[in-house]
Design an enzyme around this catalytic site. Structure first.
Site, PDB file in Angstrom:
ATOM      1  N   ASP A  78     -11.024   1.863  -3.337  1.00  0.00           N
ATOM      2  CA  ASP A  78     -11.793   1.468  -1.822  1.00  0.00           C
ATOM      3  C   ASP A  78     -13.314   0.972  -2.091  1.00  0.00           C
ATOM      4  O   ASP A  78     -13.937   0.832  -1.034  1.00  0.00           O
ATOM      5  CB  ASP A  78     -10.912   2.484  -1.029  1.00  0.00           C
ATOM      6  CG  ASP A  78     -10.025   2.434  -0.552  1.00  0.00           C
ATOM      7  OD1 ASP A  78      -9.143   0.441  -0.632  1.00  0.00           O
ATOM      8  OD2 ASP A  78     -10.060   2.884   0.848  1.00  0.00           O
ATOM      9  N   ASP A  91       0.432  -1.069   0.006  1.00  0.00           N
ATOM     10  CA  ASP A  91       0.154   0.527  -0.174  1.00  0.00           C
ATOM     11  C   ASP A  91       0.871   1.624  -0.070  1.00  0.00           C
ATOM     12  O   ASP A  91       2.478   1.011   0.256  1.00  0.00           O
ATOM     13  CB  ASP A  91      -0.606   0.083   1.042  1.00  0.00           C
ATOM     14  CG  ASP A  91      -1.891   0.894   1.377  1.00  0.00           C
ATOM     15  OD1 ASP A  91      -2.322   1.143   0.088  1.00  0.00           O
ATOM     16  OD2 ASP A  91      -3.125  -0.185   2.059  1.00  0.00           O
TER      17      ASP A  91
HETATM   18  C1  GLA Z   1      -5.888   1.489   2.005  1.00  0.00           C
HETATM   19  C2  GLA Z   1      -5.959   0.378   1.099  1.00  0.00           C
HETATM   20  C3  GLA Z   1      -7.086  -0.508   2.280  1.00  0.00           C
HETATM   21  C4  GLA Z   1      -6.918  -0.850   3.746  1.00  0.00           C
HETATM   22  C5  GLA Z   1      -6.467   0.274   4.702  1.00  0.00           C
HETATM   23  C6  GLA Z   1      -5.456  -0.337   5.127  1.00  0.00           C
HETATM   24  O1  GLA Z   1      -6.467   2.900   1.977  1.00  0.00           O
HETATM   25  O2  GLA Z   1      -6.650   0.783   0.286  1.00  0.00           O
HETATM   26  O3  GLA Z   1      -7.984  -1.191   1.164  1.00  0.00           O
HETATM   27  O4  GLA Z   1      -5.548  -1.650   3.027  1.00  0.00           O
HETATM   28  O5  GLA Z   1      -5.463   1.808   3.212  1.00  0.00           O
HETATM   29  O6  GLA Z   1      -4.918   1.053   6.407  1.00  0.00           O
END
Ligand code: GLA
Length: 729
Positions: free
Chosen positions: A523, A457
């Site tokens: 998301d 990420d």
């Molecule tokens: C980001 C990602 C999510 C999740 C969060 C965790 O927003 O896009 O899928 O992994 O971080 O903090």
């Protein structure tokens, strides 16, 4: 012109005609449809297209080279912007040699070739050497890359401001399509006329960006998924970059390259700067252009090696609330549904109880995981699933042991720390010690826990990303350091797969995708939004690399509620997964979800190897379609979604990509049905002239399905169906 080198790069359906005359930089005379031309015709074409340079001063505009030069009479954005001590700002390059895949090409030669041509040039006055590669892949994907070397012994460095290639597009392509977006709403299309001037899409975020256009398309009026000529440009880089369409009085071109910050690249004597690859894809219709990107990625990604494992990611099930018993129970439930990969998301490491602390301390939190992660990983493997883990290696929280031990490992352009963004800062991976520490930590984790998959990420934009100490811009070096780390981890772990995530789809580009195997497109799992995010992200990324999760009925992002079949049907044509607390499922929901998992597993090879197509997305009042057609045309799957608001009660959907010469049987998984899996609904069976014999489906000619289509009822808003086509006979 007698001494001109003419290179005709060809693939099955694309031609690129390049002329390099005198000692000037090469000019692309044609990039587009494959031309079946003889050598003499090519020579005559090149001669007819000749235009004087500045020496012959004339009113005829200069024909821009692939790196257009102001010194030659070009008044648009220069291809190479440099300066040394305030001078050397207007280079004029002379060609020294030309090579076709390494073999030298003499002046006056004409060659037809599939592969790469490299132009070696220098400018004696500014003392710069340049190498320009133009490569047409067998898929028809065009890519170019430039290398610039400071050949001066002067102590003053050569500062590179920008290197922007120019890929010419015929001016009849007067409509543009590019994308914008924001968190949870990535890839919103914007269509507009091309007018004179520059239409520039920049990312100064230090990552590709949630609002990044991902690509820019120019096409003939009204171009669509399967019609109209389209030229698409893409910059394969995950740091700052720009995509532009530049229309001058003489030409239209896609312009693209890295966006360098002031003083970011300063070459000392003998040093060089290499640009990212800049890609061009031509096609009749967006889908044809998009398939060339897919071929490129499919040849590189580990995701094409084996069937994509159905995934469960725990993020929307537990968020930061990590408890070993709960998560182990989730794993058990997941395996019973047919899940094959279990991914532990954010919240597992030291001090990480929320998003304010812990980034940088990559060891399991003893409170949540007293025995470390191995017991969970072993439990997961014992259930027959792979174990995957979330990490965010480029980031650091000020509240972490790592930041307390190494406060100087945080990027900053000024003495004080940059503004917080999701409470986090950026770890300086250009610092060899910080780089070595993170690489060793990840390497140990992968080995100790037995990790076969990383969700990697990147949750903040890079604000004031300077080298600590000097404050000089660090985005370029930080980006290449991340690439190096990914390459090294993949070298050490040949079976490791990596997902690229950046607050959802904030890092989607061919630079990162060459080194990763899947993306997290957004998301938002809300199927209304997700359908379009998958469709548009899918122009660059093949379906098996698009993470596609079924989440809770009430979307965590939009608050809208959707039925399970709708959510599953929208997620179906991708790398299928679940992101939901499945412990709370009612028995019938569990049964339905297991059915969708099993059907997906049955058809995933088609999804993984087939050709994606789309249609209807640009008309929000009609149904939209995403489909995948098997490479041999013998089968296809389509997801059809009805619009949220429709004035019409029925509307046609055309099934692009089908073989006109075949007949296909049509079966449909009706929106709210659980079985039998593939039914022929009444609205098709009862249509006039239909040969509806049994539940094996109704036979239609491919030409009718492709060119005329079938009518779908649109009076129920927000429904989805999967339509399956199989060649009859
Ligand atoms: C980001 C990602 C999510 C999740 C969060 C965790 O927003 O896009 O899928 O992994 O971080 O903090």
């Amino acid at each position: 012109m007698n001494e001109a080198r003419i290179v005709h790069l060809v693939s099955e359906d694309v031609s690129v005609i390049i002329v390099q005359d005198d000692d000037s930089l090469p000019v692309i005379l044609h990039w587009g449809v494959r031309l079946p031309v003889e050598d003499e015709t090519l020579r005559a074409f090149a001669a007819a297209e000749e235009r004087p340079g500045l020496e012959d001063v004339s009113d005829l505009p200069y024909r821009a080279s692939v790196l257009p030069e102001h010194s030659a009479g070009w008044f648009g954005r220069p291809g190479v912007e440099v300066q040394r001590d305030g001078a050397a700002w207007s280079p004029r390059f002379s060609i020294r040699a030309v090579a076709l895949d390494g073999a030298e090409m003499a002046a006056g030669e004409l060659r037809t070739h599939t592969g790469a041509v490299t132009f070696f040039a220098h400018d004696a006055f500014t003392e710069i050497e340049l190498e320009l590669e133009i490569d047409l892949q067998s898929s028809g994907l065009l890519r170019t890359r430039t290398r610039i070397r400071n050949a001066s012994s002067s102590p003053a460095p050569l500062e590179v401001g920008s290197v922007l290639v120019s890929l010419p597009i015929p001016v009849r392509a007067n409509e543009a399509l590019d994308f914008t977006g924001r968190w949870a709403h990535e890839r919103i299309p914007q269509r507009h006329p091309i007018v004179h001037g520059l239409h520039v899409r920049e990312s100064r975020r230090g990552r590709t960006g949630l609002d990044a256009t991902m690509l820019v398309a120019a096409g003939t009026p009204g171009f669509g998924s399967d019609d109209g000529e389209v030229w698409v440009g893409h910059v394969g880089f995950s740091g700052n970059h720009e995509h532009a369409l530049e229309r001058t009085d003489s030409a239209l071109a896609f312009r693209g390259g890295e966006l360098l910050l002031p003083g970011e690249v300063r070459l000392r004597s003998g040093e060089e700067y290499v640009t990212p690859w800049v890609f061009g894809s031509y096609g009749v219709g967006l889908d044809a252009a998009s398939h060339r990107f897919h071929d490129f990625l499919r040849a590189r990604s580990r995701s094409s090696r084996r069937p994509r494992p159905v995934t469960l990611n725990v993020w929307e099930a537990v968020y930061f609330d990590h408890d070993e018993a709960t998560i182990s129970a989730l794993a058990t439930e997941a395996s019973q549904l047919g899940v094959e990969r279990f991914v532990l998301d954010d919240g597992w490491f030291r001090g990480r109880r929320d998003d304010r602390a812990g980034l940088g301390d990559w060891t399991p939190d003893p409170a949540a995981w007293p025995g470390g992660l191995r017991p969970l990983a072993e439990h997961v493997r014992g259930l027959g699933m792979e174990f995957g883990l979330w990490v965010e290696p480029e980031m650091i929280n000020e509240d972490s042991d790592l930041a307390r031990a190494h406060p100087d490992w945080i990027l900053r352009a000024r003495p004080e720390l940059p503004a917080l963004f999701r409470f986090q800062q950026v770890l300086d991976l250009t610092n060899p010690e910080a780089y070595a520490h993170i690489l060793a930590t990840l390497d140990d984790l992968i080995r100790d826990v037995g990790i076969s998959y990383l969700k990697w990420d990147h949750n903040r934009d890079l604000i004031d990303a300077g080298h600590p100490g000097t404050g000089r811009p660090a985005v370029h070096e930080q980006t290449t350091a991340v690439y190096r780390m990914l390459d090294e981890l993949r070298r050490r772990h040949p079976d490791l797969e990596i997902e690229s995530c950046a607050s959802g789809g904030g890092r989607v580009d061919l630079g990162i995708l060459e080194r990763t195997d899947r993306i997290h497109p957004s998301d938002s799992h809300d199927p209304i939004d997700r359908f379009h995010i998958l469709r548009w992200t899918g122009l660059l990324v093949p379906p098996e690399m698009l993470g596609s999760h079924v989440a809770s009925a009430v979307s965590s992002v939009t608050g809208r509620t959707h039925s399970l079949p709708y959510r599953c049907a929208v997620a179906f044509l991708g790398h299928f997964g679940i992101e939901w607390d499945i412990r709370s499922l009612a028995a019938d929901e569990r049964e339905q979800l297991a059915w969708w998992v099993s059907v997906h597993r049955r058809f995933r090879r088609l999804i993984q190897d087939g050709r994606p197509v789309g249609g209807g997305e640009l008309d929000p009042s009609g149904p939209a379609m995403r489909g995948i057609v098997a490479a041999d045309g013998a089968a296809a799957l389509y997801t059809i979604v009805t619009p949220p608001v429709a004035a019409d009660t029925r509307a046609r959907v055309r099934f692009s990509g089908l073989d006109d010469k075949r007949d296909y049987r049509v079966t449909v998984s009706a929106p709210e049905s659980l079985g039998p899996p593939w039914q022929v609904p009444d609205w098709i069976r009862d249509a006039p002239g239909i040969d509806a014999d049994d539940d094996a489906g109704v036979a239609f000619s491919g030409a009718v399905l492709r060119l005329v289509g079938l009518e779908f009822p649109t009076f129920h808003p927000e429904r989805a169906a999967i339509v399956r086509l199989t060649a009859a006979g």
